[in-house]
Scaffold this active site. Sequence first.
Site, mmCIF file in Angstrom:
data_model
loop_
_atom_site.group_PDB
_atom_site.id
_atom_site.type_symbol
_atom_site.label_atom_id
_atom_site.label_comp_id
_atom_site.label_asym_id
_atom_site.label_seq_id
_atom_site.Cartn_x
_atom_site.Cartn_y
_atom_site.Cartn_z
ATOM 1 N N ARG A 121 86.860 46.209 99.990
ATOM 2 C CA ARG A 121 86.115 45.721 98.828
ATOM 3 C C ARG A 121 86.039 46.702 97.668
ATOM 4 O O ARG A 121 85.667 46.297 96.567
ATOM 5 C CB ARG A 121 84.718 45.317 99.282
ATOM 6 C CG ARG A 121 84.812 44.242 100.332
ATOM 7 C CD ARG A 121 83.488 43.916 100.914
ATOM 8 N NE ARG A 121 82.644 43.212 99.975
ATOM 9 C CZ ARG A 121 81.361 43.010 100.175
ATOM 10 N NH1 ARG A 121 80.791 43.462 101.267
ATOM 11 N NH2 ARG A 121 80.638 42.372 99.295
ATOM 12 N N GLN A 127 89.383 43.118 93.771
ATOM 13 C CA GLN A 127 88.124 42.546 93.274
ATOM 14 C C GLN A 127 88.177 41.023 93.147
ATOM 15 O O GLN A 127 87.224 40.341 93.519
ATOM 16 C CB GLN A 127 87.739 43.141 91.912
ATOM 17 C CG GLN A 127 87.496 44.641 91.932
ATOM 18 C CD GLN A 127 86.491 45.074 92.972
ATOM 19 O OE1 GLN A 127 85.372 44.621 92.958
ATOM 20 N NE2 GLN A 127 86.898 45.920 93.900
ATOM 21 N N ASP A 130 87.635 39.202 96.526
ATOM 22 C CA ASP A 130 86.475 39.552 97.355
ATOM 23 C C ASP A 130 85.534 38.353 97.531
ATOM 24 O O ASP A 130 84.555 38.183 96.811
ATOM 25 C CB ASP A 130 85.750 40.741 96.703
ATOM 26 C CG ASP A 130 84.627 41.279 97.578
ATOM 27 O OD1 ASP A 130 84.327 40.648 98.610
ATOM 28 O OD2 ASP A 130 84.047 42.318 97.224
ATOM 29 N N SER A 133 81.776 39.015 98.324
ATOM 30 C CA SER A 133 80.937 39.247 97.144
ATOM 31 C C SER A 133 80.666 37.952 96.389
ATOM 32 O O SER A 133 79.524 37.692 95.986
ATOM 33 C CB SER A 133 81.605 40.244 96.189
ATOM 34 O OG SER A 133 81.491 41.546 96.707
HETATM 35 P P1 NAD Z 1 75.540 44.044 103.012
HETATM 36 O O1 NAD Z 1 75.518 42.555 102.942
HETATM 37 O O2 NAD Z 1 76.285 44.711 104.108
HETATM 38 O O3 NAD Z 1 74.022 44.591 103.056
HETATM 39 C C1 NAD Z 1 73.094 44.269 102.041
HETATM 40 C C2 NAD Z 1 72.265 45.502 101.714
HETATM 41 O O4 NAD Z 1 71.344 45.758 102.778
HETATM 42 C C3 NAD Z 1 73.057 46.796 101.532
HETATM 43 O O5 NAD Z 1 72.827 47.270 100.220
HETATM 44 C C4 NAD Z 1 72.497 47.724 102.599
HETATM 45 O O6 NAD Z 1 72.444 49.074 102.174
HETATM 46 C C5 NAD Z 1 71.115 47.145 102.819
HETATM 47 N N1 NAD Z 1 70.476 47.559 104.085
HETATM 48 C C6 NAD Z 1 71.023 47.688 105.315
HETATM 49 N N2 NAD Z 1 70.091 48.115 106.205
HETATM 50 C C7 NAD Z 1 68.916 48.248 105.518
HETATM 51 C C8 NAD Z 1 67.603 48.641 105.884
HETATM 52 N N3 NAD Z 1 67.303 49.004 107.132
HETATM 53 N N4 NAD Z 1 66.651 48.672 104.931
HETATM 54 C C9 NAD Z 1 66.949 48.304 103.649
HETATM 55 N N5 NAD Z 1 68.162 47.922 103.248
HETATM 56 C C10 NAD Z 1 69.155 47.881 104.160
HETATM 57 O O7 NAD Z 1 76.016 44.643 101.616
HETATM 58 P P2 NAD Z 1 77.037 44.035 100.576
HETATM 59 O O8 NAD Z 1 76.322 43.263 99.559
HETATM 60 O O9 NAD Z 1 78.133 43.359 101.334
HETATM 61 O O10 NAD Z 1 77.575 45.343 99.891
HETATM 62 C C11 NAD Z 1 78.078 46.391 100.699
HETATM 63 C C12 NAD Z 1 78.618 47.504 99.865
HETATM 64 O O11 NAD Z 1 79.859 47.132 99.285
HETATM 65 C C13 NAD Z 1 77.716 47.945 98.720
HETATM 66 O O12 NAD Z 1 77.777 49.344 98.640
HETATM 67 C C14 NAD Z 1 78.370 47.332 97.523
HETATM 68 O O13 NAD Z 1 78.075 48.039 96.333
HETATM 69 C C15 NAD Z 1 79.819 47.512 97.928
HETATM 70 N N6 NAD Z 1 80.690 46.666 97.148
HETATM 71 C C16 NAD Z 1 81.486 47.295 96.250
HETATM 72 C C17 NAD Z 1 82.313 46.563 95.459
HETATM 73 C C18 NAD Z 1 83.166 47.280 94.460
HETATM 74 O O14 NAD Z 1 83.369 48.457 94.578
HETATM 75 N N7 NAD Z 1 83.647 46.613 93.474
HETATM 76 C C19 NAD Z 1 82.367 45.167 95.565
HETATM 77 C C20 NAD Z 1 81.550 44.554 96.512
HETATM 78 C C21 NAD Z 1 80.703 45.325 97.297
#
Ligand code: NAD
Length: 383
Positions: A121, A127, A130, A133
């Site tokens: 991701r 992007q 994804d 997302s």
């Molecule tokens: P996810 O669905 O795996 O989790 C959602 C959120 O829950 C995360 O931010 C995580 O840190 C949080 N979390 C987990 N355990 C927790 C706890 N005990 N207490 C509080 N919060 C908790 O996350 P996601 O939305 O799939 O995103 C995952 C990562 O991928 C993020 O760092 C996001 O920025 C990254 N991402 C990056 C890009 C990019 O670079 N363009 C694109 C998409 C996602």
Amino acid sequence: MKIGVARETAHGEARVALVPDALAKLTGAGHEVLVEAGAGTGALIPDSAFEAAGANIVKTEDLYAQSEVVLRVQKPSADEAKRLRSGQAVIGLLQPLLDPKLMQTLATAGVTAISLDAIPRTLSRSQTMDALSSQANVGGYKAVMLAANTFGRYFPLLTTAAGTAKPANVLILGIGVAGLQAIGTARRLGAVVKAYDVRPETREQAESLGAQFVTLKTQIDATGAGGYARELTAEERASQQAELNEVIGAMDVVITTAQVPGRKPPVLVTAEAVAKMKPGSVIVDMAASALGGNCELSKAGETVVTDNLVTVLAPENLPASMPIGSSQFYARNISALLLQLIADGHPNLDPADEIAGPVTIAHAGEIRSDAVKKLLEPAEAKA
Ligand code: NAD
């Protein structure tokens, strides 16, 4: 190449893998698109709209017999998996880690299984592909809509001749893609928003959208690999919980989105915390599934009203509840991946490629994904 679009058959699934607007890119690249009759019905897209965009509408048996690649949203059912044949590819959000046996069945049948949830991701060229997302975005937005619809008061501050309505206090737990969208949406509705995550880098992201970041006295940095969070230790969990309980008690609405890849979602809202909330408060647990959820009281797919009159919603598939918007995004994701994989007219599934490598779960009779292989090991050892 003949590209088939399957009709989704999973319970409650209303999305479709491709929408008419996304067809031109595929037909323009010389591909033929076959659509299973009724595939778009859940997303309110009639067969005639696909036909007008250049697709052929076909019966189920013809779709599986003629397509070289079958596009779908969810993994195929056992019956659909039986229809897939050697040399054919299936692309979707296959959740290979949740159903490794299905991946083995597909591999044994010589079917190529390509999963959008395995896309790296953070690569800039992935992007547009994804889907995790794009669907989490829809989910975060819809969770706020659901909360506002269930909440018996206004979200914004409202001053009228009949009195003043205080703004709703909304807490978002987990500031990933869904959490950020939930913050933005709740702010646009005028709520006062607080947010919390165990990855410190999310503070700035939450603040930039107008939320106040909740800082606990217990400093936890649970940044894990690939931008995801790691699982907390028992001590970290206990201290986090005690402090969060206090914050949650003062909230009108709590929306939880916290996930840890491959693990049961962490419990962030305990029964004790819910007991401290005011009557009329609303919790939307976006992490709820058969594995459990972020709220101790949530029941996946159901609405629970507690003795102190707090409503706990645990919707299982929020993106499917907004199928037109989510299918549009998904169609863009899946067609971008497909065009990337068949850039030279043939599927190029080079294991060394940074996108084709991880998304190809099974190919040419073999399971390629190490993570899926690992999950299958004990079963093989027992046999
Ligand atoms: P996810 O669905 O795996 O989790 C959602 C959120 O829950 C995360 O931010 C995580 O840190 C949080 N979390 C987990 N355990 C927790 C706890 N005990 N207490 C509080 N919060 C908790 O996350 P996601 O939305 O799939 O995103 C995952 C990562 O991928 C993020 O760092 C996001 O920025 C990254 N991402 C990056 C890009 C990019 O670079 N363009 C694109 C998409 C996602």
